[in-house]
Motif scaffolding. Structure first.
Motif, PDB file in Angstrom:
ATOM      1  N   SER A 166       0.852  -1.182   0.000  1.00 43.78           N
ATOM      2  CA  SER A 166       0.000   0.000   0.000  1.00 43.78           C
ATOM      3  C   SER A 166       0.892   1.237   0.000  1.00 43.78           C
ATOM      4  N   VAL A 167       0.681   2.122  -0.963  1.00 44.88           N
ATOM      5  CA  VAL A 167       1.513   3.322  -1.078  1.00 44.88           C
ATOM      6  C   VAL A 167       0.637   4.547  -1.266  1.00 44.88           C
ATOM      7  N   GLN A 168       1.198   5.674  -0.962  1.00 49.65           N
ATOM      8  CA  GLN A 168       0.523   6.949  -1.149  1.00 49.65           C
ATOM      9  C   GLN A 168       0.752   7.414  -2.587  1.00 49.65           C
ATOM     10  N   GLU A 169      -0.269   8.002  -3.168  1.00 50.45           N
ATOM     11  CA  GLU A 169      -0.141   8.556  -4.518  1.00 50.45           C
ATOM     12  C   GLU A 169       1.062   9.502  -4.576  1.00 50.45           C
ATOM     13  N   GLY A 170       1.856   9.317  -5.600  1.00 52.99           N
ATOM     14  CA  GLY A 170       3.040  10.154  -5.770  1.00 52.99           C
ATOM     15  C   GLY A 170       4.319   9.529  -5.261  1.00 52.99           C
ATOM     16  N   ASN A 172       7.080   6.389  -4.701  1.00 54.04           N
ATOM     17  CA  ASN A 172       7.610   5.322  -5.545  1.00 54.04           C
ATOM     18  C   ASN A 172       7.237   3.963  -4.944  1.00 54.04           C
ATOM     19  N   SER A 173       6.997   3.003  -5.809  1.00 49.08           N
ATOM     20  CA  SER A 173       6.657   1.649  -5.360  1.00 49.08           C
ATOM     21  C   SER A 173       7.745   0.686  -5.801  1.00 49.08           C
ATOM     22  N   ILE A 174       8.018  -0.280  -4.951  1.00 52.47           N
ATOM     23  CA  ILE A 174       8.961  -1.343  -5.319  1.00 52.47           C
ATOM     24  C   ILE A 174       8.286  -2.680  -5.050  1.00 52.47           C
ATOM     25  N   ILE A 175       8.142  -3.459  -6.095  1.00 55.16           N
ATOM     26  CA  ILE A 175       7.513  -4.772  -5.996  1.00 55.16           C
ATOM     27  C   ILE A 175       8.577  -5.812  -6.301  1.00 55.16           C
ATOM     28  N   ASN A 176       8.633  -6.829  -5.466  1.00 54.81           N
ATOM     29  CA  ASN A 176       9.697  -7.818  -5.580  1.00 54.81           C
ATOM     30  C   ASN A 176       9.181  -9.171  -6.043  1.00 54.81           C
ATOM     31  N   CYS A 177      10.097  -9.920  -6.634  1.00 49.94           N
ATOM     32  CA  CYS A 177       9.771 -11.250  -7.121  1.00 49.94           C
ATOM     33  C   CYS A 177      11.014 -12.122  -7.000  1.00 49.94           C
ATOM     34  N   ALA A 178      10.831 -13.286  -6.414  1.00 51.61           N
ATOM     35  CA  ALA A 178      11.911 -14.257  -6.366  1.00 51.61           C
ATOM     36  C   ALA A 178      11.596 -15.327  -7.404  1.00 51.61           C
ATOM     37  N   TYR A 179      12.464 -15.503  -8.365  1.00 53.31           N
ATOM     38  CA  TYR A 179      12.165 -16.494  -9.395  1.00 53.31           C
ATOM     39  C   TYR A 179      12.816 -17.828  -9.057  1.00 53.31           C
ATOM     40  N   SER A 180      12.382 -18.838  -9.767  1.00 53.31           N
ATOM     41  CA  SER A 180      12.681 -20.192  -9.287  1.00 53.31           C
ATOM     42  C   SER A 180      13.855 -20.870  -9.973  1.00 53.31           C
ATOM     43  N   ASN A 181      14.079 -20.540 -11.231  1.00 55.87           N
ATOM     44  CA  ASN A 181      15.031 -21.340 -12.006  1.00 55.87           C
ATOM     45  C   ASN A 181      16.260 -20.529 -12.386  1.00 55.87           C
ATOM     46  N   SER A 182      17.412 -20.953 -11.929  1.00 59.00           N
ATOM     47  CA  SER A 182      18.640 -20.223 -12.234  1.00 59.00           C
ATOM     48  C   SER A 182      18.963 -20.224 -13.724  1.00 59.00           C
ATOM     49  N   ASP A 237      -2.410   2.819 -11.103  1.00 55.62           N
ATOM     50  CA  ASP A 237      -1.421   1.741 -10.995  1.00 55.62           C
ATOM     51  C   ASP A 237      -1.905   0.630 -10.072  1.00 55.62           C
ATOM     52  N   SER A 238      -3.006   0.861  -9.384  1.00 57.48           N
ATOM     53  CA  SER A 238      -3.534  -0.153  -8.476  1.00 57.48           C
ATOM     54  C   SER A 238      -3.905  -1.404  -9.253  1.00 57.48           C
ATOM     55  N   ALA A 239      -3.300  -2.514  -8.903  1.00 60.26           N
ATOM     56  CA  ALA A 239      -3.500  -3.767  -9.631  1.00 60.26           C
ATOM     57  C   ALA A 239      -2.680  -4.839  -8.938  1.00 60.26           C
ATOM     58  N   VAL A 240      -2.769  -6.055  -9.455  1.00 62.49           N
ATOM     59  CA  VAL A 240      -1.853  -7.116  -9.053  1.00 62.49           C
ATOM     60  C   VAL A 240      -0.715  -7.152 -10.059  1.00 62.49           C
ATOM     61  N   TYR A 241       0.499  -7.204  -9.557  1.00 62.21           N
ATOM     62  CA  TYR A 241       1.685  -7.261 -10.404  1.00 62.21           C
ATOM     63  C   TYR A 241       2.370  -8.599 -10.192  1.00 62.21           C
ATOM     64  N   PHE A 242       2.689  -9.274 -11.279  1.00 55.64           N
ATOM     65  CA  PHE A 242       3.444 -10.507 -11.128  1.00 55.64           C
ATOM     66  C   PHE A 242       4.496 -10.637 -12.213  1.00 55.64           C
ATOM     67  N   CYS A 243       5.523 -11.373 -11.820  1.00 57.31           N
ATOM     68  CA  CYS A 243       6.615 -11.594 -12.745  1.00 57.31           C
ATOM     69  C   CYS A 243       6.445 -12.952 -13.419  1.00 57.31           C
ATOM     70  N   THR A 245       1.785  -9.603  -6.433  1.00 57.51           N
ATOM     71  CA  THR A 245       1.667  -8.663  -5.323  1.00 57.51           C
ATOM     72  C   THR A 245       0.583  -7.667  -5.669  1.00 57.51           C
ATOM     73  N   LYS A 246      -0.282  -7.434  -4.712  1.00 59.31           N
ATOM     74  CA  LYS A 246      -1.363  -6.474  -4.934  1.00 59.31           C
ATOM     75  C   LYS A 246      -0.892  -5.088  -4.521  1.00 59.31           C
ATOM     76  N   LEU A 247      -0.892  -4.160  -5.458  1.00 57.79           N
ATOM     77  CA  LEU A 247      -0.504  -2.783  -5.191  1.00 57.79           C
ATOM     78  C   LEU A 247      -1.765  -1.950  -4.995  1.00 57.79           C
ATOM     79  N   SER A 248      -1.823  -1.279  -3.872  1.00 59.03           N
ATOM     80  CA  SER A 248      -2.962  -0.419  -3.570  1.00 59.03           C
ATOM     81  C   SER A 248      -2.435   1.003  -3.390  1.00 59.03           C
TER      82      SER A 248
END
Lengths: 116, 115
Positions: free
Chosen positions: A12-16, A18-28, A84-90, A110-113
């Motif tokens: 959850s972030v305030q308008e204006g 910056n947002s950082i969304i993280n993803c850990a991937y599985s396969n090297s 920008d509110s949505a679900v973000y996935f890698c 990740t759900k960004l609100s």
């Protein structure tokens, strides 16, 4: 009780801000990565992609960072807006011989609100 | 921007019934895909289709599933005898080329509810 799978991490972030969304991937061996945005009731929408020979790529208001050492991907959204509110996935892909869209492996998201 | 379209937006069916989900890919695209997303879960690949035949399929895509391109514009997913666990959002996607580098365009999805 409810399935763990029904609970998405939420940012959850305030308008204006910056947002950082993280993803850990599985396969090297994965060598191509995509970030998608999924708004409620809609299909996944391509945001930005990055190949494994890069560690950073910038788009319009978005930046993707790739850390292959720890198999971590992040999406930075500058000046976050209510739209920008949505679900973000890698998603990750292995571009071996015959690699294809079908080889995309998706993360849960990740759900960004964004608060106005 | 061109779009992938899907119909219906919501399909409710009884267990054991057949359903056909329809998609109209982007007109100059040659590669077509079906994905599903169970509520709250990850998007999962089902099948890819090129040149009127299946090019890849996942373990989910068993004998109950089939795909067809009945004419020059439509791409369909048929589930012969639906099960409760088939309830999900089904997304169609298309791309110009098969490579994972290719940007796949997703449709808005069909929500399938099996009762």
């Amino acid at each position: 009780g409810e399935s763990v799978g029904l609970h998405l991490p939420t940012l959850s972030v305030q308008e204006g801000d910056n947002s950082i969304i993280n993803c850990a991937y599985s396969n090297s061996a994965s060598d191509y990565f995509i970030w998608y945005k999924q708004e409620s009731g809609k299909g996944p929408q391509f945001i930005i992609d990055i190949r494994s020979n890069m560690d950073k790529r910038q788009g319009q208001r978005v930046t993707v960072l790739l850390n292959k050492t720890v198999k971590h991907l992040s999406l930075q959204i500058a000046a976050t807006q209510p739209g920008d509110s949505a679900v973000y996935f890698c998603a990750e892909n292995i571009e071996d011989y015959g690699g294809s869209q079908g080889n995309l492996i998706f993360g849960k998201g990740t759900k960004l609100s964004v608060k106005p | 921007e061109p779009e992938v379209t899907q119909t219906p937006s919501h399909q409710v069916t009884q267990m054991g019934q057949e359903v056909i989900l329809r998609c109209v890919p982007i007109s100059n695209h040659l590669y077509f895909y079906w994905y599903r997303q169970i509520l709250g879960q990850k998007v999962e690949f089902l099948v890819s289709f090129y040149n009127n035949e299946i090019s890849e399929k996942s373990e989910i895509f068993d004998d109950q599933f089939s795909v067809e391109r009945p004419d020059g514009s439509n791409f369909t997913l048929k589930i012969r005898s639906t099960k409760l666990e088939d309830s999900a959002m089904y997304f169609c996607a298309s791309s110009e080329v098969a490579s994972g580098r290719a940007r796949g365009f997703f449709g808005p999805g069909t929500r399938l509810t099996v009762l």
